[in-house]
Design a protein around this motif. Structure first.
Motif, PDB file in Angstrom:
ATOM      1  N   SER A   1     -25.615 -34.348  59.907  1.00 24.89           N
ATOM      2  CA  SER A   1     -24.598 -33.324  59.650  1.00 24.89           C
ATOM      3  C   SER A   1     -23.827 -33.004  60.924  1.00 24.89           C
ATOM      4  CB  SER A   1     -25.254 -32.061  59.085  1.00 24.89           C
ATOM      5  OG  SER A   1     -25.852 -32.308  57.835  1.00 24.89           O
ATOM      6  N   SER A   2     -24.526 -32.956  62.046  1.00 26.53           N
ATOM      7  CA  SER A   2     -23.864 -32.707  63.328  1.00 26.53           C
ATOM      8  C   SER A   2     -22.899 -33.836  63.683  1.00 26.53           C
ATOM      9  CB  SER A   2     -24.906 -32.549  64.441  1.00 26.53           C
ATOM     10  OG  SER A   2     -25.723 -31.418  64.199  1.00 26.53           O
ATOM     11  N   ALA A   3     -23.151 -35.026  63.154  1.00 23.48           N
ATOM     12  CA  ALA A   3     -22.272 -36.171  63.395  1.00 23.48           C
ATOM     13  C   ALA A   3     -21.177 -36.286  62.338  1.00 23.48           C
ATOM     14  CB  ALA A   3     -23.103 -37.455  63.427  1.00 23.48           C
ATOM     15  N   GLY A   4     -21.086 -35.288  61.453  1.00 20.64           N
ATOM     16  CA  GLY A   4     -20.002 -35.260  60.485  1.00 20.64           C
ATOM     17  C   GLY A   4     -20.350 -35.752  59.093  1.00 20.64           C
ATOM     18  N   TRP A   5     -21.610 -36.103  58.845  1.00 17.14           N
ATOM     19  CA  TRP A   5     -22.015 -36.531  57.514  1.00 17.14           C
ATOM     20  C   TRP A   5     -22.168 -35.307  56.601  1.00 17.14           C
ATOM     21  CZ3 TRP A   5     -24.779 -41.592  56.458  1.00 17.14           C
ATOM     22  CH2 TRP A   5     -24.502 -42.538  57.459  1.00 17.14           C
ATOM     23  N   LEU A   6     -22.041 -35.535  55.299  1.00 18.80           N
ATOM     24  CA  LEU A   6     -22.171 -34.460  54.317  1.00 18.80           C
ATOM     25  C   LEU A   6     -23.622 -34.356  53.855  1.00 18.80           C
ATOM     26  CD1 LEU A   6     -18.976 -35.184  52.150  1.00 18.80           C
ATOM     27  CD2 LEU A   6     -19.218 -33.636  54.107  1.00 18.80           C
ATOM     28  N   HIS A   7     -24.092 -33.128  53.684  1.00 20.18           N
ATOM     29  CA  HIS A   7     -25.502 -32.860  53.400  1.00 20.18           C
ATOM     30  C   HIS A   7     -25.677 -32.518  51.925  1.00 20.18           C
ATOM     31  CE1 HIS A   7     -29.245 -30.133  54.276  1.00 20.18           C
ATOM     32  NE2 HIS A   7     -29.590 -31.286  53.734  1.00 20.18           N
ATOM     33  N   ARG A   8     -26.640 -33.199  51.302  1.00 17.68           N
ATOM     34  CA  ARG A   8     -26.937 -32.947  49.896  1.00 17.68           C
ATOM     35  C   ARG A   8     -28.421 -32.619  49.749  1.00 17.68           C
ATOM     36  NH1 ARG A   8     -25.508 -36.942  44.698  1.00 17.68           N
ATOM     37  NH2 ARG A   8     -25.425 -35.223  43.160  1.00 17.68           N
ATOM     38  N   THR A   9     -28.741 -31.744  48.810  1.00 14.88           N
ATOM     39  CA  THR A   9     -30.140 -31.386  48.559  1.00 14.88           C
ATOM     40  C   THR A   9     -30.502 -31.641  47.107  1.00 14.88           C
ATOM     41  OG1 THR A   9     -29.485 -29.086  48.164  1.00 14.88           O
ATOM     42  CG2 THR A   9     -30.254 -29.648  50.389  1.00 14.88           C
ATOM     43  N   GLY A  10     -31.794 -31.744  46.864  1.00 15.00           N
ATOM     44  CA  GLY A  10     -32.326 -31.911  45.521  1.00 15.00           C
ATOM     45  C   GLY A  10     -33.688 -31.249  45.437  1.00 15.00           C
TER      46      GLY A  10
ATOM     47  N   THR B   1     -35.413 -31.653  48.755  1.00 15.24           N
ATOM     48  CA  THR B   1     -35.224 -32.952  49.393  1.00 15.24           C
ATOM     49  C   THR B   1     -33.823 -33.037  49.985  1.00 15.24           C
ATOM     50  OG1 THR B   1     -34.455 -33.968  47.333  1.00 15.24           O
ATOM     51  CG2 THR B   1     -36.833 -34.051  47.804  1.00 15.24           C
ATOM     52  N   HIS B   2     -33.621 -34.020  50.869  1.00 11.34           N
ATOM     53  CA  HIS B   2     -32.367 -34.094  51.624  1.00 11.34           C
ATOM     54  C   HIS B   2     -31.787 -35.504  51.610  1.00 11.34           C
ATOM     55  CE1 HIS B   2     -33.210 -30.109  53.397  1.00 11.34           C
ATOM     56  NE2 HIS B   2     -34.470 -30.527  53.361  1.00 11.34           N
ATOM     57  N   SER B   3     -30.478 -35.581  51.571  1.00 16.17           N
ATOM     58  CA  SER B   3     -29.770 -36.831  51.799  1.00 16.17           C
ATOM     59  C   SER B   3     -28.451 -36.491  52.496  1.00 16.17           C
ATOM     60  CB  SER B   3     -29.504 -37.576  50.490  1.00 16.17           C
ATOM     61  OG  SER B   3     -28.635 -36.835  49.646  1.00 16.17           O
TER      62      SER B   3
ATOM     63  N   PHE C   1     -11.191 -37.762  49.394  1.00 13.75           N
ATOM     64  CA  PHE C   1     -12.438 -37.841  48.639  1.00 13.75           C
ATOM     65  C   PHE C   1     -13.543 -37.080  49.356  1.00 13.75           C
ATOM     66  CE2 PHE C   1     -16.136 -40.074  46.720  1.00 13.75           C
ATOM     67  CZ  PHE C   1     -15.814 -39.837  45.393  1.00 13.75           C
ATOM     68  N   ARG C   2     -13.537 -37.141  50.674  1.00 15.65           N
ATOM     69  CA  ARG C   2     -14.531 -36.400  51.451  1.00 15.65           C
ATOM     70  C   ARG C   2     -14.421 -34.903  51.167  1.00 15.65           C
ATOM     71  NH1 ARG C   2     -17.567 -35.870  56.189  1.00 15.65           N
ATOM     72  NH2 ARG C   2     -17.276 -33.817  57.094  1.00 15.65           N
ATOM     73  N   ARG C   3     -13.198 -34.379  51.130  1.00 19.04           N
ATOM     74  CA  ARG C   3     -13.018 -32.941  50.869  1.00 19.04           C
ATOM     75  C   ARG C   3     -13.556 -32.573  49.491  1.00 19.04           C
ATOM     76  NH1 ARG C   3      -8.046 -33.772  53.508  1.00 19.04           N
ATOM     77  NH2 ARG C   3      -6.979 -34.054  51.498  1.00 19.04           N
ATOM     78  N   ALA C   4     -13.256 -33.410  48.502  1.00 18.21           N
ATOM     79  CA  ALA C   4     -13.712 -33.116  47.133  1.00 18.21           C
ATOM     80  C   ALA C   4     -15.242 -33.118  47.062  1.00 18.21           C
ATOM     81  CB  ALA C   4     -13.128 -34.139  46.174  1.00 18.21           C
ATOM     82  N   VAL C   5     -15.879 -34.112  47.681  1.00 17.02           N
ATOM     83  CA  VAL C   5     -17.337 -34.193  47.656  1.00 17.02           C
ATOM     84  C   VAL C   5     -17.951 -33.039  48.449  1.00 17.02           C
ATOM     85  CG1 VAL C   5     -19.335 -35.565  48.363  1.00 17.02           C
ATOM     86  CG2 VAL C   5     -17.388 -36.674  47.262  1.00 17.02           C
ATOM     87  N   ALA C   6     -17.342 -32.694  49.582  1.00 22.65           N
ATOM     88  CA  ALA C   6     -17.855 -31.593  50.402  1.00 22.65           C
ATOM     89  C   ALA C   6     -17.846 -30.281  49.621  1.00 22.65           C
ATOM     90  CB  ALA C   6     -17.037 -31.455  51.683  1.00 22.65           C
ATOM     91  N   ASP C   7     -16.761 -30.026  48.879  1.00 23.59           N
ATOM     92  CA  ASP C   7     -16.690 -28.802  48.071  1.00 23.59           C
ATOM     93  C   ASP C   7     -17.770 -28.803  46.993  1.00 23.59           C
ATOM     94  OD1 ASP C   7     -14.532 -27.944  49.543  1.00 23.59           O
ATOM     95  OD2 ASP C   7     -13.025 -28.585  48.077  1.00 23.59           O
ATOM     96  N   TYR C   8     -17.963 -29.955  46.362  1.00 29.44           N
ATOM     97  CA  TYR C   8     -18.977 -30.073  45.321  1.00 29.44           C
ATOM     98  C   TYR C   8     -20.370 -29.833  45.894  1.00 29.44           C
ATOM     99  CZ  TYR C   8     -22.245 -32.368  42.171  1.00 29.44           C
ATOM    100  OH  TYR C   8     -23.327 -32.642  41.373  1.00 29.44           O
ATOM    101  N   LEU C   9     -20.651 -30.433  47.056  1.00 29.42           N
ATOM    102  CA  LEU C   9     -21.989 -30.321  47.630  1.00 29.42           C
ATOM    103  C   LEU C   9     -22.290 -28.904  48.095  1.00 29.42           C
ATOM    104  CD1 LEU C   9     -22.368 -33.651  49.642  1.00 29.42           C
ATOM    105  CD2 LEU C   9     -23.264 -33.063  47.386  1.00 29.42           C
ATOM    106  N   GLU C  10     -21.277 -28.185  48.545  1.00 32.28           N
ATOM    107  CA  GLU C  10     -21.504 -26.793  48.950  1.00 32.28           C
ATOM    108  C   GLU C  10     -21.995 -25.966  47.768  1.00 32.28           C
ATOM    109  OE1 GLU C  10     -19.182 -23.068  51.151  1.00 32.28           O
ATOM    110  OE2 GLU C  10     -18.093 -24.922  50.661  1.00 32.28           O
TER     111      GLU C  10
END
Length: 389
Positions: free
Chosen positions: A167-176, A344-346, A355-364
């Motif tokens: 995440s610090s390197a700019g990747w998007l964080h997802r949980t489950g 869990t984390h990915s 597309f990054r913005r759309a996924v980031a909003d969804y993941l939040e």
């Protein structure tokens, strides 16, 4: 990362097992078990040698090896994917949205253990090399995504610490959410039952009695006690479950043969009638965790699934002094059997800005929902109020 060279390998056999395992399971240098049996060289090699991954499977090895001053300091199990099967962190909706927009989501890159929804390190670094090794691997993954024309890169079922670094390197964080059983120092199964609410305790006792009254015997087998005939039975069980869940099996018959060579890391729980196996559960043994992976049956018997997959695993973990049992993906039915929700984390690297913005909003929004779900599920657990953590 000028001082670190990262190479892409077309197969795990291109790196010596000792060099890979020095990063994947340095704790096993003392002669003990690896903490994570799935990222070891021999497990990943078995997947490739058996044809479970590789040509024609949609899982093409692109393993990463990072070297500093000529020495291997970090490795990563990494794959080029032409589909999203066998991952258990579902991005099919992302792929569909990408295609609707006129793009191609595949190929993508995946840092994972194929077909294995078990949390573990994905950025495998030698002790003391974590900071430089993780940074080098993450940078290489991002560069491969861009240069190879991939839509994205993903690290699934990584550790929380790795999710933070990515995440610090700019990747998007997802949980489950998964369900794990934790050993609180129980001396036996009855000690575990004593921590449950009375009604739940009675229900589990009754369930186990019904299951064990199926008309045969239940055996927990490991190491030399596992014979060739047991793999033949497990293959039949695996095919039965796969036909109902996936449509086709992910693993090949040859993989089960390969498991015979690493049966020291396997626990089979088999139900037999008149010497014939009618159901079974396949578990992998880590350093302090038992990992439930596959179950199947040739006959239906009341509650036998729960007995072989969950109760027997708890029995074994208590007897061996193991810290936990991880029973795989999904399954709220595990809750009543003492398995509590665990987050869990990915992490996901998506170069395309829109597309990054759309996924980031969804993941939040999804992360907030997952946190609420985990809290709510924990409240539904079978433990007495004073035993809840």
């Amino acid at each position: 990362m000028d001082s670190v060279e990262v190479n892409v390998l077309a197969g795990i056999s291109s790196v010596p097992a000792a060099e890979w395992d020095a990063c994947a399971c340095p704790e096993a240098a003392d002669g003990g078990r690896p903490r994570d049996p799935f990222t070891t060289h021999r497990f990943l090699a078995a997947l490739e040698a058996s044809g479970s991954v590789g040509p024609g499977t949609g899982w093409t090895p692109h393993h990463l090896v990072a070297r500093h001053a000529g020495a291997v300091i970090a490795v990563a199990p990494f794959y080029r994917k032409s589909h999203s099967q066998g991952e258990y962190v579902f991005d099919h909706a992302w792929a569909e949205a990408w295609h609707r927009a006129g793009g191609s989501y595949y190929p993508k890159l995946q840092g994972a253990v194929p077909f294995t929804p078990a949390t573990g390190r994905r950025l495998l670094c030698r002790p003391g090399q974590e900071e430089i090794g993780q940074a080098a691997l993450l940078q290489a993954m991002a560069e491969l995504t861009r240069r190879g024309g991939h839509s994205s890169a993903h690290l699934t079922f990584c550790t929380e610490a790795e999710a933070g670094a990515a995440s610090s390197a700019g990747w998007l964080h997802r949980t489950g959410v998964q369900f794990h059983w934790e050993n609180r120092g129980y001396g036996g199964y009855e000690d575990f039952l004593a921590t449950l609410a009375s009604r739940k305790r009675k229900a589990l006792r009754k369930e186990r009695m019904r299951a064990q009254d199926f008309g045969g015997t239940i055996r927990a087998l490991s190491g030399a006690a596992i014979e060739d005939r047991h793999w033949e039975a497990m293959w039949a069980f695996y095919l039965d479950t796969g036909a109902r869940k996936w449509g086709r099996p992910y693993l090949t018959r040859a993989f089960f043969d390969a498991l015979h060579e690493m049966r020291d890391a396997v626990l089979l729980v088999v139900a037999e009638q008149d010497g014939r196996a009618v159901a079974g559960a396949l578990n992998f043994i880590g350093r302090d965790t038992l990992y439930g992976r596959y179950w199947g049956c040739l006959e239906d018997h009341a509650f036998l699934h729960f007995e072989l997959c969950y109760h027997q695993a708890v029995d074994w973990a208590i007897a061996q002094g193991f810290a936990r049992v991880e029973a795989g993906a999904q399954g709220e039915h595990k809750l009543a059997r003492g398995y509590l929700p665990v987050v869990t984390h990915s992490v996901h690297h998506i170069p395309h800005p829109g597309f990054r913005r759309a996924v980031a909003d969804y993941l939040e929004q999804e992360r907030a929902a997952v946190a609420e779900e985990a809290d709510a599920l924990a409240e539904l657990g079978p433990y007495r109020e004073e035993e809840r953590i």
